[in-house]
Scaffold this active site. Structure first.
Site, short mmCIF file in Angstrom:
data_model
loop_
_atom_site.label_atom_id
_atom_site.label_comp_id
_atom_site.label_asym_id
_atom_site.label_seq_id
_atom_site.Cartn_x
_atom_site.Cartn_y
_atom_site.Cartn_z
N ASP A 79 0.95 -1.19 0.05
CA ASP A 79 0.04 -0.06 0.13
C ASP A 79 0.90 0.97 -0.01
OD1 ASP A 79 -1.53 2.29 0.95
OD2 ASP A 79 -2.69 1.03 2.23
N VAL A 80 0.98 1.77 -1.17
CA VAL A 80 1.81 3.08 -1.23
C VAL A 80 1.90 4.16 -0.08
CG1 VAL A 80 2.14 2.95 -3.65
CG2 VAL A 80 0.30 4.38 -2.69
N ASN A 106 2.16 5.90 -10.17
CA ASN A 106 0.80 5.82 -10.91
C ASN A 106 -0.44 5.39 -9.74
OD1 ASN A 106 -0.84 5.07 -13.61
ND2 ASN A 106 -1.03 3.28 -11.78
N TYR A 174 -9.47 14.89 -4.44
CA TYR A 174 -8.94 14.36 -5.67
C TYR A 174 -8.01 15.35 -6.37
CZ TYR A 174 -8.10 12.21 -10.09
OH TYR A 174 -7.68 11.46 -11.17
N LYS A 178 -3.98 16.05 -6.73
CA LYS A 178 -3.34 16.02 -7.84
C LYS A 178 -2.46 17.64 -8.19
CE LYS A 178 -4.65 12.09 -9.46
NZ LYS A 178 -3.65 11.04 -9.64
C1 BGC Z 1 -10.42 11.25 -13.57
C2 BGC Z 1 -11.26 10.73 -14.67
C3 BGC Z 1 -12.00 12.02 -15.37
C4 BGC Z 1 -11.01 12.92 -16.06
C5 BGC Z 1 -11.41 14.17 -16.63
C6 BGC Z 1 -9.30 12.03 -14.45
O1 BGC Z 1 -8.23 12.61 -13.72
O2 BGC Z 1 -9.80 10.30 -13.19
O3 BGC Z 1 -12.47 10.32 -13.88
O4 BGC Z 1 -12.90 11.72 -16.19
O5 BGC Z 1 -9.77 13.43 -14.88
O6 BGC Z 1 -12.20 14.97 -15.84
#
Ligand code: BGC
Length: 276
Positions: A79-80, A106, A174, A178
């Site tokens: 598990d990273v 990744n 999310y 990122k």
């Molecule tokens: C997500 C996808 C999404 C895409 C564009 C990606 O980072 O994992 O679910 O469709 O971005 O919005």
């Protein structure tokens, strides 16, 4: 008759993309974009360490598929987001091959679909996304740099997302993970550049993988998604993997701290595509 220059060019090109004898560790390598990256790097000759957390059977099948023509592949469960598991995995990879040339961060999860003030937003899920996507990338990068800096060579690649730049309502954890990974990559690139180690990101748009199959398998979801993509189609994992192979290779020898977007134009403000 072909000129000498024309004849020599393909050989030189082949040499710069050649990954023979190099060792690549791909986190989350058992499915989706990760599996495509394992196959692509292997096709350039690299030995592959396939990391997985849950997909042990897939990882073993992939490693068996990639082990041929003198090339080796092994699976490593970890598990990273767990530093002890990551340290053990890097030690095992190093024991196996005695070198580590390429690490692809990744592994990632995308589970939130709630606005910040929704009662349904679960703080543990929010934290877990940051732990896997951002902290996990840091922990793996640290283990990679501990080996690559003394060796004076190596490449670390991050699979981020267009959402390192584009805000996306309902996905605050999310997006933050990122964007954070993007700055992590640039900072570590600055630290590692004098030591011959390069870092870079690939930022995919919508790609056909299990992470978003609920959207692209649904006609309405797919229509909405395509309206955001000037190229009018969802990308294939191989289209991201080929960019990763370029970044990992000597063809990118002077490239560090940069992000390559692979998104069919999603970052080109598609709402403005038809003027008005
Ligand atoms: C997500 C996808 C999404 C895409 C564009 C990606 O980072 O994992 O679910 O469709 O971005 O919005």
């Amino acid at each position: 008759m072909r000129s000498r220059a024309t004849a020599a060019y393909p050989d030189r090109m082949r040499a710069t993309f050649d990954l023979r004898d190099r060792v690549a560790l791909v986190t989350g390598g058992s499915s989706g974009i990760g599996a495509a990256i394992c196959r692509e790097l292997a096709s350039h000759g690299a030995h592959i360490a396939v990391n997985y957390r849950a997909g042990g059977d897939n990882a073993r099948a992939l490693a068996a598929e990639l082990t041929r023509d003198g090339r080796q592949a092994e699976c490593y469960g970890a598990d990273v987001s767990k530093p002890d598991e990551v340290a053990a995995m890097f030690a095992a990879v190093h024991d196996r091959w005695g070198r580590l040339d390429i690490v692809v961060n990744n592994a990632g999860i995308e589970e939130d679909r709630e606005l910040a003030w929704d009662d349904d937003l679960d703080l543990d899920t929010w934290r877990r996304i940051i732990e896997v996507n951002l902290f996990g990338s840091f922990v793996c990068s640290r283990e990679a740099l501990r080996r690559m800096v003394p060796a004076g060579r190596g490449v670390i690649i991050y699979n981020t997302s267009v959402h390192e730049s584009i805000p996306w309502a309902g996905h605050s954890a999310y997006n933050a993970s990122k964007a954070g990974t993007s700055m992590l990559m640039k900072t570590l690139a600055q630290e590692a550049a004098p030591h011959g180690v390069r870092l870079a990101s690939v930022a995919p748009g919508a790609i056909k993988t299990p992470i978003n199959d609920d959207v692209w398998n649904d006609p309405e979801g797919r229509k909405d998604l395509q309206s955001k993509i000037p190229a009018l189609r969802v990308g294939e994992p191989e289209e991201v993997a080929r960019t990763v192979a370029f970044l990992a290779s000597d063809a990118a020898s002077y490239l560090t701290g940069a992000t390559i977007v692979v998104d069919g134009g999603m970052m080109l403000y598609p709402a403005f595509q038809h003027g008005g």
